[in-house]
Design a protein around this motif. Structure first.
Motif, PDB file in Angstrom:
ATOM      1  N   ALA A  91     -10.221  12.937   4.733  1.00  0.00           N
ATOM      2  CA  ALA A  91     -10.146  13.259   3.300  1.00  0.00           C
ATOM      3  C   ALA A  91     -10.260  11.981   2.473  1.00  0.00           C
ATOM      4  O   ALA A  91      -9.813  10.912   2.895  1.00  0.00           O
ATOM      5  CB  ALA A  91      -8.831  13.961   2.989  1.00  0.00           C
ATOM      6  N   PRO A  92     -10.870  12.069   1.289  1.00  0.00           N
ATOM      7  CA  PRO A  92     -10.976  10.875   0.440  1.00  0.00           C
ATOM      8  C   PRO A  92      -9.614  10.422  -0.063  1.00  0.00           C
ATOM      9  O   PRO A  92      -8.681  11.223  -0.166  1.00  0.00           O
ATOM     10  CB  PRO A  92     -11.870  11.357  -0.713  1.00  0.00           C
ATOM     11  CG  PRO A  92     -11.685  12.840  -0.757  1.00  0.00           C
ATOM     12  CD  PRO A  92     -11.492  13.259   0.675  1.00  0.00           C
ATOM     13  N   HIS A  93      -9.503   9.146  -0.351  1.00  0.00           N
ATOM     14  CA  HIS A  93      -8.264   8.624  -0.914  1.00  0.00           C
ATOM     15  C   HIS A  93      -8.014   9.315  -2.253  1.00  0.00           C
ATOM     16  O   HIS A  93      -8.932   9.475  -3.069  1.00  0.00           O
ATOM     17  CB  HIS A  93      -8.372   7.111  -1.123  1.00  0.00           C
ATOM     18  CG  HIS A  93      -7.070   6.463  -1.422  1.00  0.00           C
ATOM     19  ND1 HIS A  93      -6.471   6.531  -2.661  1.00  0.00           N
ATOM     20  CD2 HIS A  93      -6.216   5.740  -0.632  1.00  0.00           C
ATOM     21  CE1 HIS A  93      -5.328   5.879  -2.629  1.00  0.00           C
ATOM     22  NE2 HIS A  93      -5.151   5.380  -1.412  1.00  0.00           N
ATOM     23  N   PRO A  94      -6.780   9.755  -2.513  1.00  0.00           N
ATOM     24  CA  PRO A  94      -6.514  10.492  -3.758  1.00  0.00           C
ATOM     25  C   PRO A  94      -6.791   9.684  -5.007  1.00  0.00           C
ATOM     26  O   PRO A  94      -7.064  10.246  -6.076  1.00  0.00           O
ATOM     27  CB  PRO A  94      -5.032  10.869  -3.644  1.00  0.00           C
ATOM     28  CG  PRO A  94      -4.456   9.877  -2.687  1.00  0.00           C
ATOM     29  CD  PRO A  94      -5.557   9.605  -1.702  1.00  0.00           C
ATOM     30  N   GLY A  95      -6.740   8.348  -4.896  1.00  0.00           N
ATOM     31  CA  GLY A  95      -7.019   7.511  -6.055  1.00  0.00           C
ATOM     32  C   GLY A  95      -8.442   7.633  -6.543  1.00  0.00           C
ATOM     33  O   GLY A  95      -8.721   7.419  -7.732  1.00  0.00           O
ATOM     34  N   ARG A 128       0.830  -1.207   0.000  1.00  0.00           N
ATOM     35  CA  ARG A 128       0.000   0.000   0.000  1.00  0.00           C
ATOM     36  C   ARG A 128       0.866   1.260   0.000  1.00  0.00           C
ATOM     37  O   ARG A 128       0.589   2.234  -0.718  1.00  0.00           O
ATOM     38  CB  ARG A 128      -0.932  -0.012   1.207  1.00  0.00           C
ATOM     39  CG  ARG A 128      -2.095  -0.986   1.069  1.00  0.00           C
ATOM     40  CD  ARG A 128      -2.805  -1.180   2.395  1.00  0.00           C
ATOM     41  NE  ARG A 128      -3.242   0.086   2.992  1.00  0.00           N
ATOM     42  CZ  ARG A 128      -3.553   0.237   4.262  1.00  0.00           C
ATOM     43  NH1 ARG A 128      -3.474  -0.806   5.082  1.00  0.00           N
ATOM     44  NH2 ARG A 128      -3.950   1.408   4.717  1.00  0.00           N
ATOM     45  N   THR A 129       1.918   1.250   0.821  1.00  0.00           N
ATOM     46  CA  THR A 129       2.846   2.379   0.840  1.00  0.00           C
ATOM     47  C   THR A 129       3.517   2.548  -0.513  1.00  0.00           C
ATOM     48  O   THR A 129       3.643   3.660  -1.043  1.00  0.00           O
ATOM     49  CB  THR A 129       3.922   2.168   1.924  1.00  0.00           C
ATOM     50  OG1 THR A 129       3.291   2.065   3.207  1.00  0.00           O
ATOM     51  CG2 THR A 129       4.920   3.304   1.948  1.00  0.00           C
ATOM     52  N   LEU A 130       3.951   1.431  -1.077  1.00  0.00           N
ATOM     53  CA  LEU A 130       4.631   1.437  -2.378  1.00  0.00           C
ATOM     54  C   LEU A 130       3.727   2.013  -3.465  1.00  0.00           C
ATOM     55  O   LEU A 130       4.160   2.831  -4.298  1.00  0.00           O
ATOM     56  CB  LEU A 130       5.022  -0.004  -2.728  1.00  0.00           C
ATOM     57  CG  LEU A 130       5.986  -0.249  -3.875  1.00  0.00           C
ATOM     58  CD1 LEU A 130       7.370   0.274  -3.545  1.00  0.00           C
ATOM     59  CD2 LEU A 130       6.061  -1.751  -4.173  1.00  0.00           C
ATOM     60  N   THR A 131       2.459   1.635  -3.445  1.00  0.00           N
ATOM     61  CA  THR A 131       1.508   2.104  -4.453  1.00  0.00           C
ATOM     62  C   THR A 131       1.221   3.589  -4.289  1.00  0.00           C
ATOM     63  O   THR A 131       1.159   4.337  -5.274  1.00  0.00           O
ATOM     64  CB  THR A 131       0.194   1.304  -4.366  1.00  0.00           C
ATOM     65  OG1 THR A 131       0.486  -0.095  -4.370  1.00  0.00           O
ATOM     66  CG2 THR A 131      -0.709   1.618  -5.552  1.00  0.00           C
ATOM     67  N   LEU A 132       1.046   4.028  -3.043  1.00  0.00           N
ATOM     68  CA  LEU A 132       0.783   5.450  -2.806  1.00  0.00           C
ATOM     69  C   LEU A 132       1.963   6.302  -3.249  1.00  0.00           C
ATOM     70  O   LEU A 132       1.779   7.379  -3.825  1.00  0.00           O
ATOM     71  CB  LEU A 132       0.490   5.683  -1.320  1.00  0.00           C
ATOM     72  CG  LEU A 132       0.095   7.107  -0.937  1.00  0.00           C
ATOM     73  CD1 LEU A 132      -1.213   7.516  -1.614  1.00  0.00           C
ATOM     74  CD2 LEU A 132      -0.029   7.239   0.588  1.00  0.00           C
ATOM     75  N   ARG A 133       3.173   5.815  -3.015  1.00  0.00           N
ATOM     76  CA  ARG A 133       4.345   6.581  -3.447  1.00  0.00           C
ATOM     77  C   ARG A 133       4.450   6.608  -4.964  1.00  0.00           C
ATOM     78  O   ARG A 133       4.839   7.618  -5.565  1.00  0.00           O
ATOM     79  CB  ARG A 133       5.622   5.990  -2.843  1.00  0.00           C
ATOM     80  CG  ARG A 133       6.830   6.919  -2.991  1.00  0.00           C
ATOM     81  CD  ARG A 133       6.590   8.221  -2.290  1.00  0.00           C
ATOM     82  NE  ARG A 133       7.703   9.165  -2.427  1.00  0.00           N
ATOM     83  CZ  ARG A 133       7.715  10.361  -1.864  1.00  0.00           C
ATOM     84  NH1 ARG A 133       6.687  10.776  -1.148  1.00  0.00           N
ATOM     85  NH2 ARG A 133       8.755  11.163  -2.023  1.00  0.00           N
ATOM     86  N   SER A 134       4.108   5.510  -5.596  1.00  0.00           N
ATOM     87  CA  SER A 134       4.081   5.483  -7.054  1.00  0.00           C
ATOM     88  C   SER A 134       3.080   6.508  -7.583  1.00  0.00           C
ATOM     89  O   SER A 134       3.364   7.244  -8.534  1.00  0.00           O
ATOM     90  CB  SER A 134       3.702   4.080  -7.553  1.00  0.00           C
ATOM     91  OG  SER A 134       3.513   4.073  -8.942  1.00  0.00           O
ATOM     92  N   PHE A 135       1.917   6.581  -6.951  1.00  0.00           N
ATOM     93  CA  PHE A 135       0.908   7.577  -7.314  1.00  0.00           C
ATOM     94  C   PHE A 135       1.487   8.985  -7.195  1.00  0.00           C
ATOM     95  O   PHE A 135       1.309   9.830  -8.093  1.00  0.00           O
ATOM     96  CB  PHE A 135      -0.307   7.421  -6.399  1.00  0.00           C
ATOM     97  CG  PHE A 135      -1.364   8.472  -6.579  1.00  0.00           C
ATOM     98  CD1 PHE A 135      -2.313   8.365  -7.585  1.00  0.00           C
ATOM     99  CD2 PHE A 135      -1.418   9.567  -5.722  1.00  0.00           C
ATOM    100  CE1 PHE A 135      -3.290   9.342  -7.753  1.00  0.00           C
ATOM    101  CE2 PHE A 135      -2.383  10.547  -5.869  1.00  0.00           C
ATOM    102  CZ  PHE A 135      -3.321  10.433  -6.892  1.00  0.00           C
TER     103      PHE A 135
END
Length: 514
Positions: A72-76, A42-49
Motif C-alpha cells: 500500500a502507498p504511504h498515507p502521506g 519515522r515512528t514519531l512522525t507516523l504517529r503524529s500523522f
C-alpha cells in the motif's frame, strides 16, 4: 483548556502519546517534538500523522491500508496536508548540536507558545547514568565520566525549560541517575538544583523557579534546599504498581512553576498489578524462526529432538518432576506453526475488560502489527524451551548454571559457571509483571523468553510493545532491531497517560486559583 506540549528526546513517542491521548479537564497537543534517531523519528512522525487525521475517515482508511499491506502507498502521499502537519510537529534533531539547537529554537518561536499554557516533557538519554552503561564504561581504559557529553544532555532540556518557561515539566530517566557521580559529586543533586532554578544554572539568573515534586510521594525539592536531605528514592515510580504489566522502575520528576503555589496533593493512584498473561495472551501464538532451513517440518523436527534429549537426561538424573513436565510440554510442540503477519482477530482479546485492553485494542486493525517471530540458532531453542518449562514448574526464571543441569544447555562461555551469567537466559513469567523491557531486547532475546514453551522463542516487538502499553495500532518503523530499540527505550504510554492526569489536575488547580 488545551495545553501545548514540547517533547524532547522523544524516542518513538511513548510519553507524548500518553499526554496527547489524555481526556480530562485539560487536553494536550504536541506542538514540537525532537528525536535524533532516524527510525524512531519515522515512528514519531507516523504517529503524529495518525493523531492529525482522527475523525477523517478517508485519511484513516489510508493509514490502515498502509498498516495492513506492505504494497500500500504511504498515507502521506494520499493525505499530504496532514503529513506536512506531522512533519512540522515531529523533528529529527540532535540536541547539543549547534545547528539543531538553533532549529529547535526557531520551531519553538514559530509555535507561539504561551508560558502558562505550555508543558515540557522528555527524558534525556540515559546510557551514561544506567548501571549497565556505567559498568560498561568502567571497562574502557580511556573513559572519563567528566568528558562524557551524555552526562550533560539534561542541560539541553534545561535550556529549553528556561526558554519556554512552561507551567509544568515532566522529566524521566533511569534509576541509576540517583547514584551516578561526576567529579565525585552526585549528578542527581546537581540536576535538582538546576531544574529548580534553570536560569541561574545557565549563568543568567532570571528569577524563574520550579518546585520538583514526586508523583508517588509528598516529597518535593525547592530552590535553596539541600538535596542531601531529600529522599531521592521518593522520585522513583514502580510502574507495576500503577497498572503497567512490567516491573519498570524509573525516576520521573514533576516540576511546577513556584508561583502556582501547588501543594503536591495530586499523585498517581495505585492499581492491581497486571501480569504478562493479561498483557500478551490474546496475541496469536507463533513458533520461533530458525537461522537456517526455516521450514515448519524442519523446525518441528529440531525442537522435538531437543525436547526429547532434555527429557531423557532429566530422567537419567532422577529429576522426575522436571522430566514429566518436559514430556507434557513437548507434546504441544509443533502445534504452533505461524511465524507472523496474522489477522488481528486470530485470537480473542481477554474476556474481562480492563483499562489495558480498552487502551490497546483497535477493532479497525486487520492484521497484527510488528508481531513476527525472529530467528534463533537451533542451539538456543532447547534453552528457550527448557527455561519456559522451568518457569512453569518453579514459578521463577532459572538463574545461573546450577539451574541448567541438563546436557546441551550450557552455552559455550568459558566462565559460564563463574556466576557472571546468572541472568543469561531469563523467561518472563505468566503470572507476574514482566521484568523491565530495555533496549537490550534488540540483541538476542535471551532476557525475554516467551513463557509458553510450545512457542520456543523470545518476545516479538508487538509483545514488548504490549508490555510497554503501546496501542496495537502504534506502527513501529525501521528494521526489527530498530523497532526493539524504540520500544525498549520508551516510557510506557499508559503510565504517561496517568501522569498527564496528574498534570491536568495541577493545571486545573492553577485555573481555579486564578
Amino acid at each position: 483548556m488545551k495545553y501545548k506540549i514540547v517533547d524532547l528526546f522523544a524516542g518513538p513517542g511513548g510519553l507524548g502519546e500518553g499526554f496527547a491521548s489524555y481526556k480530562g479537564d485539560a487536553s494536550f497537543e504536541i506542538a514540537v517534538s525532537a528525536e535524533m534517531e532516524e527510525s524512531a523519528h519515522r515512528t514519531l512522525t507516523l504517529r503524529s500523522f495518525f493523531r492529525h487525521i482522527k475523525g477523517d475517515q478517508k485519511a484513516l482508511a489510508a493509514y490502515y491500508d498502509f498498516c495492513h499491506s506492505a504494497e500500500a502507498p504511504h498515507p502521506g502521499t494520499k493525505i499530504p496536508s496532514a503529513w506536512k502537519d506531522a512533519q512540522a510537529e515531529a523533528n529529527k534533531l540532535t540536541l547539543g548540536v549547534p545547528e539543531d539547537n538553533a532549529r529547535l529554537d526557531e520551531l519553538i518561536v514559530k509555535a507561539g507558545l504561551q508560558e502558562e499554557e505550555t508543558v515540557l516533557i522528555g527524558g534525556p538519554p540515559c546510557q551514561a547514568y544506567s548501571l549497565v552503561g556505567r559498568s560498561r564504561n568502567r571497562g574502557k581504559e580511556d573513559y572519563v565520566a567528566e568528558d562524557d557529553h551524555r552526562h550533560f544532555l539534561y542541560r539541553e532540556y534545561l535550556r529549553i525549560l528556561d526558554t519556554t518557561r512552561p507551567a509544568v515539566f515532566v522529566m524521566e530517566n533511569v534509576k541509576g541517575i540517583l547514584s551516578s557521580k561526576v567529579n565525585g559529586k552526585l549528578v542527581f543533586h546537581d540536576i535538582l538544583r538546576d531544574l529548580a532554578e534553570p536560569g541561574k544554572a545557565l549563568g543568567r539568573p532570571d528569577g524563574l523557579r520550579y518546585t520538583i515534586h514526586s508523583l508517588v510521594s509528598p516529597v518535593n525539592f525547592k530552590a535553596g534546599m539541600e538535596p542531601d536531605f531529600i529522599d531521592a528514592n521518593a522520585f522513583i515510580i514502580e510502574a507495576e504498581k500503577y497498572g503497567i504489566p512490567q516491573a519498570r522502575h524509573r525516576v520521573i520528576l514533576l516540576g511546577v512553576r513556584e508561583e502556582l503555589n501547588y501543594d503536591g496533593r495530586h499523585m498517581l493512584s495505585k492499581s492491581d498489578p497486571l501480569t504478562v498473561d493479561q498483557a500478551i495472551f490474546s496475541l496469536p501464538q507463533l513458533r520461533s524462526r530458525l537461522s537456517t532451513e526455516d521450514t515448519d517440518d524442519h523446525w518441528r523436527f529440531v525442537v522435538q529432538e531437543l525436547a526429547k534429549k532434555l527429557q531423557v537426561d532429566a530422567e537419567a538424573k532422577g529429576l522426575d518432576q522436571l522430566a514429566l513436565r518436559l514430556r507434557g510440554e513437548a507434546i504441544k510442540l509443533g502445534l504452533t506453526l505461524e511465524t507472523g503477519a496474522l489477522r488481528y482477530h486470530h485470537a480473542k482479546l481477554p474476556e474481562s475488560p480492563s483499562r489495558l485492553v480498552d487502551w490497546v485494542k483497535d477493532e479497525r486493525l486487520e492484521v497484527w502489527l510488528n508481531h513476527e517471530s525472529r530467528s534463533h540458532m537451533a542451539s538456543d531453542l532447547g534453552r528457550y524451551f527448557y527455561a519456559a518449562v522451568f518457569g512453569l514448574l518453579n514459578r521463577r526464571t532459572p538463574k545461573g548454571h546450577l539451574d541448567f543441569p541438563l546436557a546441551g544447555l550450557a552455552p559455550e562461555h568459558k566462565n559460564w559457571e563463574s556466576g557472571k551469567f546468572i541472568d543469561r537466559f531469563r523467561v518472563q513469567l505468566h503470572n507476574l509483571p514482566s521484568t523491565t523491557v530495555t533496549s537490550h531486547i534488540a540483541k538476542d532475546g535471551h532476557y525475554f523468553i516467551h513463557p509458553d514453551p510450545s512457542q520456543c522463542r523470545s518476545l516479538t516487538v508487538r509483545e514488548a510493545a504490549r508490555l510497554q502499553t503501546f496501542p496495537d495500532n502504534y506502527f513501529f518503523q525501521g528494521n526489527r532491531t530498530q523497532q526493539y530499540h524504540q520500544v525498549g527505550n520508551a516510557v510506557p504510554a499508559l503510565l504517561a497517560n496517568q501522569i498527564a492526569g496528574v498534570v491536568s489536575a495541577v493545571l486545573s488547580q492553577k485555573k481555579q486559583a486564578n
